[in-house]
Design a protein around this motif. Sequence first.
Motif, PDB file in Angstrom:
ATOM      1  N   VAL A  62       0.825  -1.219   0.000  1.00 30.54           N
ATOM      2  CA  VAL A  62       0.000   0.000   0.000  1.00 30.54           C
ATOM      3  C   VAL A  62       0.857   1.266   0.000  1.00 30.54           C
ATOM      4  CG1 VAL A  62      -0.295   0.066   2.535  1.00 30.54           C
ATOM      5  CG2 VAL A  62      -1.940   1.221   1.048  1.00 30.54           C
ATOM      6  N   VAL A  63       1.977   1.242   0.696  1.00 34.30           N
ATOM      7  CA  VAL A  63       2.829   2.435   0.796  1.00 34.30           C
ATOM      8  C   VAL A  63       3.551   2.708  -0.526  1.00 34.30           C
ATOM      9  CG1 VAL A  63       4.908   3.366   1.937  1.00 34.30           C
ATOM     10  CG2 VAL A  63       3.102   2.300   3.296  1.00 34.30           C
ATOM     11  N   HIS A  64       3.813   1.650  -1.307  1.00 33.65           N
ATOM     12  CA  HIS A  64       4.571   1.809  -2.554  1.00 33.65           C
ATOM     13  C   HIS A  64       3.687   1.946  -3.782  1.00 33.65           C
ATOM     14  CE1 HIS A  64       8.412   0.987  -0.537  1.00 33.65           C
ATOM     15  NE2 HIS A  64       7.640   0.309   0.285  1.00 33.65           N
ATOM     16  N   TYR A  65       2.559   1.224  -3.788  1.00 32.34           N
ATOM     17  CA  TYR A  65       1.754   1.191  -5.011  1.00 32.34           C
ATOM     18  C   TYR A  65       0.302   1.633  -4.815  1.00 32.34           C
ATOM     19  CZ  TYR A  65       5.942  -1.336  -6.251  1.00 32.34           C
ATOM     20  OH  TYR A  65       7.256  -1.665  -6.427  1.00 32.34           O
ATOM     21  N   GLY A  66      -0.041   2.041  -3.594  1.00 35.37           N
ATOM     22  CA  GLY A  66      -1.321   2.720  -3.358  1.00 35.37           C
ATOM     23  C   GLY A  66      -2.572   1.892  -3.591  1.00 35.37           C
ATOM     24  N   GLN A  67      -2.440   0.570  -3.550  1.00 33.34           N
ATOM     25  CA  GLN A  67      -3.635  -0.253  -3.774  1.00 33.34           C
ATOM     26  C   GLN A  67      -4.479  -0.253  -2.501  1.00 33.34           C
ATOM     27  OE1 GLN A  67      -3.011  -4.394  -4.405  1.00 33.34           O
ATOM     28  NE2 GLN A  67      -4.851  -4.639  -5.659  1.00 33.34           N
ATOM     29  N   LEU A 102      -9.786  -1.251  -8.356  1.00 31.16           N
ATOM     30  CA  LEU A 102      -8.415  -1.337  -7.824  1.00 31.16           C
ATOM     31  C   LEU A 102      -7.922  -2.780  -7.710  1.00 31.16           C
ATOM     32  CD1 LEU A 102      -6.736   1.197  -6.914  1.00 31.16           C
ATOM     33  CD2 LEU A 102      -9.166   1.694  -6.958  1.00 31.16           C
ATOM     34  N   VAL A 150       5.052  -4.179  -9.356  1.00 26.10           N
ATOM     35  CA  VAL A 150       3.645  -3.782  -9.501  1.00 26.10           C
ATOM     36  C   VAL A 150       2.776  -4.963  -9.920  1.00 26.10           C
ATOM     37  CG1 VAL A 150       2.074  -2.150 -10.581  1.00 26.10           C
ATOM     38  CG2 VAL A 150       4.446  -1.496 -10.209  1.00 26.10           C
ATOM     39  N   ARG A 151       1.859  -5.326  -9.061  1.00 24.53           N
ATOM     40  CA  ARG A 151       0.853  -6.369  -9.319  1.00 24.53           C
ATOM     41  C   ARG A 151      -0.176  -6.264  -8.202  1.00 24.53           C
ATOM     42  NH1 ARG A 151       1.450  -9.538  -5.047  1.00 24.53           N
ATOM     43  NH2 ARG A 151       3.443 -10.398  -4.386  1.00 24.53           N
ATOM     44  N   PRO A 152      -1.346  -6.882  -8.333  1.00 21.95           N
ATOM     45  CA  PRO A 152      -2.273  -6.857  -7.196  1.00 21.95           C
ATOM     46  C   PRO A 152      -1.671  -7.642  -6.034  1.00 21.95           C
ATOM     47  CG  PRO A 152      -3.381  -7.576  -9.224  1.00 21.95           C
ATOM     48  CD  PRO A 152      -1.904  -7.576  -9.505  1.00 21.95           C
ATOM     49  N   THR A 197     -10.069   6.233  -3.545  1.00 18.88           N
ATOM     50  CA  THR A 197      -8.746   5.610  -3.413  1.00 18.88           C
ATOM     51  C   THR A 197      -7.733   6.697  -3.078  1.00 18.88           C
ATOM     52  OG1 THR A 197      -7.186   4.098  -4.503  1.00 18.88           O
ATOM     53  CG2 THR A 197      -8.152   5.821  -5.879  1.00 18.88           C
ATOM     54  N   PRO A 198      -6.719   6.361  -2.282  1.00 19.47           N
ATOM     55  CA  PRO A 198      -5.772   7.385  -1.828  1.00 19.47           C
ATOM     56  C   PRO A 198      -5.212   8.274  -2.942  1.00 19.47           C
ATOM     57  CG  PRO A 198      -5.354   5.320  -0.684  1.00 19.47           C
ATOM     58  CD  PRO A 198      -6.431   5.035  -1.681  1.00 19.47           C
ATOM     59  N   GLY A 199      -4.894   7.682  -4.099  1.00 17.85           N
ATOM     60  CA  GLY A 199      -4.265   8.445  -5.181  1.00 17.85           C
ATOM     61  C   GLY A 199      -5.048   9.667  -5.622  1.00 17.85           C
ATOM     62  N   ALA A 202      -4.188  12.316  -3.088  1.00 15.22           N
ATOM     63  CA  ALA A 202      -2.807  12.764  -3.301  1.00 15.22           C
ATOM     64  C   ALA A 202      -2.745  13.746  -4.468  1.00 15.22           C
ATOM     65  CB  ALA A 202      -1.900  11.558  -3.566  1.00 15.22           C
TER      66      ALA A 202
ATOM     67  N   HIS B  64      -4.443   6.501   3.750  1.00 13.27           N
ATOM     68  CA  HIS B  64      -5.748   7.068   3.399  1.00 13.27           C
ATOM     69  C   HIS B  64      -5.671   8.039   2.222  1.00 13.27           C
ATOM     70  CE1 HIS B  64      -7.679   5.322   6.983  1.00 13.27           C
ATOM     71  NE2 HIS B  64      -6.445   5.403   7.453  1.00 13.27           N
ATOM     72  N   TYR B  65      -4.592   8.813   2.129  1.00 12.77           N
ATOM     73  CA  TYR B  65      -4.549   9.867   1.116  1.00 12.77           C
ATOM     74  C   TYR B  65      -3.357   9.767   0.166  1.00 12.77           C
ATOM     75  CZ  TYR B  65      -8.048  11.444   4.398  1.00 12.77           C
ATOM     76  OH  TYR B  65      -9.134  11.492   5.222  1.00 12.77           O
ATOM     77  N   PRO B 198       2.604   6.441  -5.425  1.00 14.42           N
ATOM     78  CA  PRO B 198       1.824   5.203  -5.414  1.00 14.42           C
ATOM     79  C   PRO B 198       0.567   5.247  -6.308  1.00 14.42           C
ATOM     80  CG  PRO B 198       2.543   5.734  -3.195  1.00 14.42           C
ATOM     81  CD  PRO B 198       3.000   6.863  -4.068  1.00 14.42           C
ATOM     82  N   GLN B 208      -3.386  -3.771 -16.514  1.00 10.03           N
ATOM     83  CA  GLN B 208      -2.345  -4.797 -16.539  1.00 10.03           C
ATOM     84  C   GLN B 208      -2.956  -6.190 -16.350  1.00 10.03           C
ATOM     85  OE1 GLN B 208       1.108  -3.982 -13.795  1.00 10.03           O
ATOM     86  NE2 GLN B 208       0.645  -6.031 -13.058  1.00 10.03           N
TER      87      GLN B 208
END
Lengths: 356, 356
Positions: A62-67, A102, A150-152, A197-199, A202, B64-65, B198, B208
């Motif tokens: 979650v911290v790297h790819y925001g899923q 997502l 990057v993958r689910p 979603t977080p993105g 952001a 969250h964000y 992310p 993908q």
Amino acid sequence: MMDEIKIQKTLQPKEKPQLSELGFGNYFTDHMFVMDYKEGRGWHSPRIIPYGPLELDPSVMVVHYGQATFEGLKAYKTKDHHVLLFRPHANMERMNISNERLCIPTLDVEFAVSAIRKLVEMEQDWIPEGENTSLYIRPFVFATDPHLGVRPSHTYSFMVILSPVGSYYPEGIDPVKIYVEDNYVRAVKGGLGYTKTPGNYAASIKAQEVAKERGYTQVLWLDGIEKKYIEEVGTMNVFFKVGGEVITPALEGSILAGITRDTTIKLLKHWGIPVQERRISIDEIYEAHAQGKLEEAFGTGTAAVISPIGELNYQGKIISINDGKTGEIATRIYDTITGIQTGVLEDPFNWTLKIK
Amino acid sequence: MMDEIKIQKTLQPKEKPQLSELGFGNYFTDHMFVMDYKEGRGWHSPRIIPYGPLELDPSVMVVHYGQATFEGLKAYKTKDHHVLLFRPHANMERMNISNERLCIPTLDVEFAVSAIRKLVEMEQDWIPEGENTSLYIRPFVFATDPHLGVRPSHTYSFMVILSPVGSYYPEGIDPVKIYVEDNYVRAVKGGLGYTKTPGNYAASIKAQEVAKERGYTQVLWLDGIEKKYIEEVGTMNVFFKVGGEVITPALEGSILAGITRDTTIKLLKHWGIPVQERRISIDEIYEAHAQGKLEEAFGTGTAAVISPIGELNYQGKIISINDGKTGEIATRIYDTITGIQTGVLEDPFNWTLKIK
């Protein structure tokens, strides 16, 4: 069949904050709901445990790819000490729509609502009872695999945390000044704009900060393709009253299908006030203003419910709406929604779920 | 002035994985670098500590964000046991560009590189020495305020973790089949597309997965506005060789300014091979193919270095590129970059930083 929710009570209940100190999203209650997902096993181990830190591997996806996805809803205490949730099923259904986009496994809506219900019931002493206060409920799901690439994710956590809150905007229901953003883009059709979603958040921060520096509370987003059509205001949906009719941008994939938006549309229809969901250009709004037909503008969202717009600035052209005062429709919608939410008004739509 | 890096060594070193087990991003070394940021105090307390879980409040803003950025680079061991980093300053300068867009405080580039250097030096026994292996370095920054409500965080962590890796794509340097995506959108000008954050990766997962179900390794992204111009391939930049000239999409705000992209352009210029950065429509590529002029296509990125494209599928029209074989330019670039990275070839551009 979902397992039963295991409950572990805290041994160190926290002191509750004063009403005047609340703000938004700063305090959290004594417990939280957690449930895990593993590929092949599904959602499992639902539990309510003491509120406390997560232990996450530094490579947690979650911290790297925001899923991740989230929701926001509120619990209210009525004058006769019942506890009401407002349209919780709508939130959990929307979370599933976000999850599908997502590539996150969906949730059983009924079970998720029952989990929220159980947690809020346990934490009912945390529901503040002052004006404009409530218990904000934050369900969220996030990818937990410790993996780079990057993958689910193959594993997830679903959690619910609770925060006693005052008004989202310190200004309260007072009209705010809005900057029309024609540089930064929040989302575009084909992307994640319709999901929570977080993105998306952001992507919104920079424009919001620039607007604040210019003396504005929030931005009005235009579409990312033609920079012409109105999308959202800050993190809320937006409505305009023009010549007696209420209009709001249609859901075309780039904006969130707000539950307060839907509630507002249903109320307007119920009252016989004409309401249309369609494309609205910023030029149309400015033209309506020039013709003296722009009567009201307001944002709708769970956090603030209704946020009237008193002023717009588009490319340096500033217009004042309804003399910078809260309009009649905005007031009526705010009073009705918060009235239903707090049990002061009848609930002809069955929007509230009494959990105690 | 930045504090000195404090070092706390692990008491329980892990067993190192076999070369054949590596994969990508599955194993992490014994230590990690951490540094904290607080508004008013700045970046502080740089330290190398044993690799281990983060303790994060469930309301931690990154979850969250999505306010976060990251980088990816690699360390290589040379045949005579030196350790080389490849263009680390370029990565940390790009992280600052990402940070500015995400309202995250920037880093001192020299200090960040020295932190990476120190950590890799300590972990040099983790650098694998097999063909196509390296030590992947993941610097990342994320918002750490425990708060709900959209605004920039007041606190952050900057971390560096290390993972010994094999090839990113199990196919290795073999050409892959690519699906041209004309439904989902990754990013659009005005958004976050040019940053390593992310949300961009969250936005890419669904397309993908759909491509994989259709038997394709990755997607070729088209622009979000006209769905016409080529942007990236998967998480890589993309190059085409058409009629003796190499072309790649120009940097217009929606794609990442890849460091391998920049390295590739500089090498081509150095070799006197014509290279152009400009808008490239998918129609142009298909037309070039029809005329027998499409000679090569390949992706560039840190993880896989070069990934040749053997086949494209755009709206059901399938074309084979260079008979599905790796092209001459792709091979030459791959051999040159990996040769410089591993110290086998001269480094006339001063791209490598010898840290031991």
